[in-house]
Design a protein around this motif. Structure first.
Motif, PDB file in Angstrom:
ATOM      1  N   ARG A   1      33.521  73.373  57.939  1.00 43.21           N
ATOM      2  CA  ARG A   1      33.150  74.530  57.105  1.00 43.21           C
ATOM      3  C   ARG A   1      31.729  74.991  57.423  1.00 43.21           C
ATOM      4  O   ARG A   1      31.449  76.179  57.403  1.00 43.21           O
ATOM      5  CB  ARG A   1      33.305  74.187  55.619  1.00 43.21           C
ATOM      6  CG  ARG A   1      34.748  74.000  55.218  1.00 43.21           C
ATOM      7  CD  ARG A   1      35.008  74.356  53.763  1.00 43.21           C
ATOM      8  NE  ARG A   1      36.438  74.295  53.471  1.00 43.21           N
ATOM      9  CZ  ARG A   1      37.283  75.289  53.689  1.00 43.21           C
ATOM     10  NH1 ARG A   1      36.848  76.446  54.185  1.00 43.21           N
ATOM     11  NH2 ARG A   1      38.558  75.159  53.415  1.00 43.21           N
TER      12      ARG A   1
ATOM     13  N   LEU B   1      40.522  76.709  60.786  1.00 42.45           N
ATOM     14  CA  LEU B   1      39.936  75.466  60.259  1.00 42.45           C
ATOM     15  C   LEU B   1      40.530  74.241  60.959  1.00 42.45           C
ATOM     16  O   LEU B   1      39.810  73.317  61.341  1.00 42.45           O
ATOM     17  CB  LEU B   1      40.165  75.378  58.736  1.00 42.45           C
ATOM     18  CG  LEU B   1      39.539  74.170  58.048  1.00 42.45           C
ATOM     19  CD1 LEU B   1      38.015  74.207  58.150  1.00 42.45           C
ATOM     20  CD2 LEU B   1      39.955  74.109  56.570  1.00 42.45           C
ATOM     21  N   GLU B   2      41.849  74.259  61.164  1.00 46.53           N
ATOM     22  CA  GLU B   2      42.486  73.102  61.828  1.00 46.53           C
ATOM     23  C   GLU B   2      41.934  72.887  63.233  1.00 46.53           C
ATOM     24  O   GLU B   2      41.770  71.756  63.683  1.00 46.53           O
ATOM     25  CB  GLU B   2      44.006  73.308  61.891  1.00 46.53           C
ATOM     26  CG  GLU B   2      44.693  73.034  60.570  1.00 46.53           C
ATOM     27  CD  GLU B   2      46.126  73.570  60.512  1.00 46.53           C
ATOM     28  OE1 GLU B   2      46.835  73.203  59.581  1.00 46.53           O
ATOM     29  OE2 GLU B   2      46.514  74.386  61.389  1.00 46.53           O
TER      30      GLU B   2
ATOM     31  N   SER C   1      45.549  76.767  62.449  1.00 48.90           N
ATOM     32  CA  SER C   1      44.599  77.660  61.779  1.00 48.90           C
ATOM     33  C   SER C   1      43.212  77.489  62.406  1.00 48.90           C
ATOM     34  O   SER C   1      42.955  76.520  63.132  1.00 48.90           O
ATOM     35  CB  SER C   1      44.544  77.362  60.284  1.00 48.90           C
ATOM     36  OG  SER C   1      43.806  76.183  60.070  1.00 48.90           O
TER      37      SER C   1
ATOM     38  N   ARG D   1      37.989  83.744  57.682  1.00 52.12           N
ATOM     39  CA  ARG D   1      39.177  83.654  58.554  1.00 52.12           C
ATOM     40  C   ARG D   1      39.710  82.220  58.642  1.00 52.12           C
ATOM     41  O   ARG D   1      40.549  81.929  59.488  1.00 52.12           O
ATOM     42  CB  ARG D   1      38.802  84.078  59.976  1.00 52.12           C
ATOM     43  CG  ARG D   1      38.186  85.452  60.110  1.00 52.12           C
ATOM     44  CD  ARG D   1      39.284  86.461  60.366  1.00 52.12           C
ATOM     45  NE  ARG D   1      38.795  87.586  61.102  1.00 52.12           N
ATOM     46  CZ  ARG D   1      38.606  88.784  60.557  1.00 52.12           C
ATOM     47  NH1 ARG D   1      38.846  88.968  59.267  1.00 52.12           N
ATOM     48  NH2 ARG D   1      38.197  89.788  61.303  1.00 52.12           N
ATOM     49  N   ALA D   2      39.236  81.318  57.800  1.00 47.10           N
ATOM     50  CA  ALA D   2      39.576  79.886  57.931  1.00 47.10           C
ATOM     51  C   ALA D   2      41.074  79.630  58.034  1.00 47.10           C
ATOM     52  O   ALA D   2      41.505  78.750  58.780  1.00 47.10           O
ATOM     53  CB  ALA D   2      38.983  79.110  56.750  1.00 47.10           C
ATOM     54  N   ASP D   3      41.876  80.413  57.316  1.00 51.20           N
ATOM     55  CA  ASP D   3      43.318  80.150  57.298  1.00 51.20           C
ATOM     56  C   ASP D   3      44.101  80.972  58.312  1.00 51.20           C
ATOM     57  O   ASP D   3      45.321  80.852  58.393  1.00 51.20           O
ATOM     58  CB  ASP D   3      43.870  80.419  55.883  1.00 51.20           C
ATOM     59  CG  ASP D   3      43.233  79.471  54.873  1.00 51.20           C
ATOM     60  OD1 ASP D   3      42.937  78.312  55.255  1.00 51.20           O
ATOM     61  OD2 ASP D   3      43.001  79.899  53.724  1.00 51.20           O
ATOM     62  N   TRP D   4      43.411  81.804  59.047  1.00 51.69           N
ATOM     63  CA  TRP D   4      44.120  82.591  60.070  1.00 51.69           C
ATOM     64  C   TRP D   4      44.625  81.691  61.178  1.00 51.69           C
ATOM     65  O   TRP D   4      44.014  80.662  61.486  1.00 51.69           O
ATOM     66  CB  TRP D   4      43.155  83.592  60.714  1.00 51.69           C
ATOM     67  CG  TRP D   4      42.924  84.851  59.951  1.00 51.69           C
ATOM     68  CD1 TRP D   4      42.757  84.992  58.609  1.00 51.69           C
ATOM     69  CD2 TRP D   4      42.795  86.157  60.517  1.00 51.69           C
ATOM     70  NE1 TRP D   4      42.523  86.291  58.300  1.00 51.69           N
ATOM     71  CE2 TRP D   4      42.539  87.037  59.457  1.00 51.69           C
ATOM     72  CE3 TRP D   4      42.841  86.669  61.814  1.00 51.69           C
ATOM     73  CZ2 TRP D   4      42.353  88.408  59.644  1.00 51.69           C
ATOM     74  CZ3 TRP D   4      42.653  88.020  62.008  1.00 51.69           C
ATOM     75  CH2 TRP D   4      42.422  88.882  60.934  1.00 51.69           C
ATOM     76  N   ASP D   5      45.728  82.116  61.790  1.00 51.21           N
ATOM     77  CA  ASP D   5      46.153  81.473  63.033  1.00 51.21           C
ATOM     78  C   ASP D   5      45.090  81.814  64.085  1.00 51.21           C
ATOM     79  O   ASP D   5      44.759  82.989  64.271  1.00 51.21           O
ATOM     80  CB  ASP D   5      47.516  82.038  63.451  1.00 51.21           C
ATOM     81  CG  ASP D   5      48.084  81.318  64.669  1.00 51.21           C
ATOM     82  OD1 ASP D   5      47.278  80.912  65.543  1.00 51.21           O
ATOM     83  OD2 ASP D   5      49.303  81.156  64.751  1.00 51.21           O
TER      84      ASP D   5
ATOM     85  N   THR E   1      34.121  82.111  58.067  1.00 53.93           N
ATOM     86  CA  THR E   1      34.615  81.457  56.844  1.00 53.93           C
ATOM     87  C   THR E   1      35.790  82.224  56.247  1.00 53.93           C
ATOM     88  O   THR E   1      36.795  81.622  55.842  1.00 53.93           O
ATOM     89  CB  THR E   1      33.466  81.339  55.816  1.00 53.93           C
ATOM     90  OG1 THR E   1      32.444  80.537  56.420  1.00 53.93           O
ATOM     91  CG2 THR E   1      33.931  80.682  54.530  1.00 53.93           C
TER      92      THR E   1
END
Ligand code: ATP
Length: 297
Positions: free
Chosen positions: A157, A117-118, A115, A168-172, A166
């Motif tokens: 963050r 964030l990752e 993601s 899109r944090a969980d998008w691939d 922010t």
């Protein structure tokens, strides 16, 4: 002061030489890709390295970031907390970790399958490993590790917000539009808390609105984080708009150095871009910009 400013930054200090490049030369067999180049890049300043294709710009970056060992030359980074570090003597993998030199690439290199964030947490791997004492401390939930992990998420963050991702944090990461991937790369580099940020063509492929967003972001990073930024860029609206200083290379040699106003009026620079016979390969906006400003100076 921004929450993630480097410890030595945030003041009203005058720009000083963060990076000193002396007599840098890089040979590949008989080809001299970089030929006796010397310049300084200030702290809290944006230094652009420009020049026609094949001028040696990326090779300079590769020497600074440990991808290549220079044939000749001294590369001194005056680290605000560690003192002078000689990059040409350091192993490549220690340059980001110890010297705090972060880099983005001409072609975006994100961790696809992770993601957004990752991607930013992974960038802080070194700090987290230190906090875990390189052991199972993390898994055992040791306090020091948990605090470092919380800080890493907070920092991620913060930078997600700064680059407008922010939501899109969980998008691939691989599914982001191109301009957002470029911004994520910069956020990822900033998560490693660099003292010198090296950006290789960050505006490549961006539309004019994205380019002007990029300008604002880089000026913000310079002014708030008080770090040095080195920029390779062909987009003259970015280069002329935000650089404090420009170094011009041509065929591996340094042909000019100075403030944007001086450089774009420099006959050697105009010649290098336009060529004796008005090189048709020159991007029209570069030709216009250099011809207009050079001609009117
Ligand atoms: N690993 C290598 N082996 C051999 N030659 C190389 C190597 N890396 C770069 N060069 C050569 O060095 C010269 C400078 O290349 P470099 O990529 O640094 O230029 P550049 O200014 O970044 O160009 P561009 O704007 O097109 O990216 C070129 O002639 C290139 O072919």
């Amino acid at each position: 002061m921004p929450p993630f400013a480097p410890a030595a930054g945030g003041g009203n200090e005058q720009p000083t030489a963060l990076l000193k490049v002396e007599h840098l030369t890089m040979r590949f067999g008989g080809l001299v890709a970089v030929d006796d180049v010397s310049f300084e890049a200030p702290n809290a300043g944006i230094t652009a390295i420009i020049g026609p294709n094949g001028a040696g710009k990326t090779t300079v970056f590769n020497c600074l970031t440990g991808f290549y060992k220079p044939s000749v030359g001294r590369l001194t980074l005056s680290h605000p907390r560690r003192g002078p570090l000689y990059l040409e003597r350091m192993e490549g993998f220690r340059i980001p970790q110890v010297a705090g030199v972060a880099r983005t690439f001409q072609n975006v290199r994100l961790f696809g399958g992770m993601s957004v964030l990752e991607n930013l947490i992974v960038a802080q791997h070194n700090e987290l490993m230190h906090a875990s004492f390189f052991s199972l401390a993390g898994l055992l939930g040791l306090g020091r590790y948990r605090r470092a992990e919380a800080k890493a998420v907070e920092r991620a963050r913060y930078w997600l917000d700064r680059v407008g991702l922010t939501a899109r944090a969980d998008w691939d990461a691989a599914n982001l539009p191109y301009g957002e991937q470029r911004r994520l790369e910069i956020a990822r580099a900033m998560c490693s808390q660099p003292v010198l940020l090296c950006l290789d063509e960050p505006a490549a492929g961006l539309n004019p609105r994205e380019s002007s967003d990029l300008n604002r972001l880089l000026i913000g990073i310079r002014d708030e984080q008080r770090i040095g930024i080195l920029l390779i860029e062909h987009d003259m609206s970015v280069v002329m708009g935000i650089s404090d200083k420009i170094v011009v290379l041509d065929h591996g040699r340094q042909i000019a150095e100075g403030e944007p106003r001086q450089v774009r009026a420099d006959p050697a620079v105009i010649r290098a871009y336009l060529g004796e016979d008005e090189n048709e390969d020159l991007p029209p906006e570069v030709a216009r910009d250099l011809a207009r400003d050079g001609g009117s100076a």
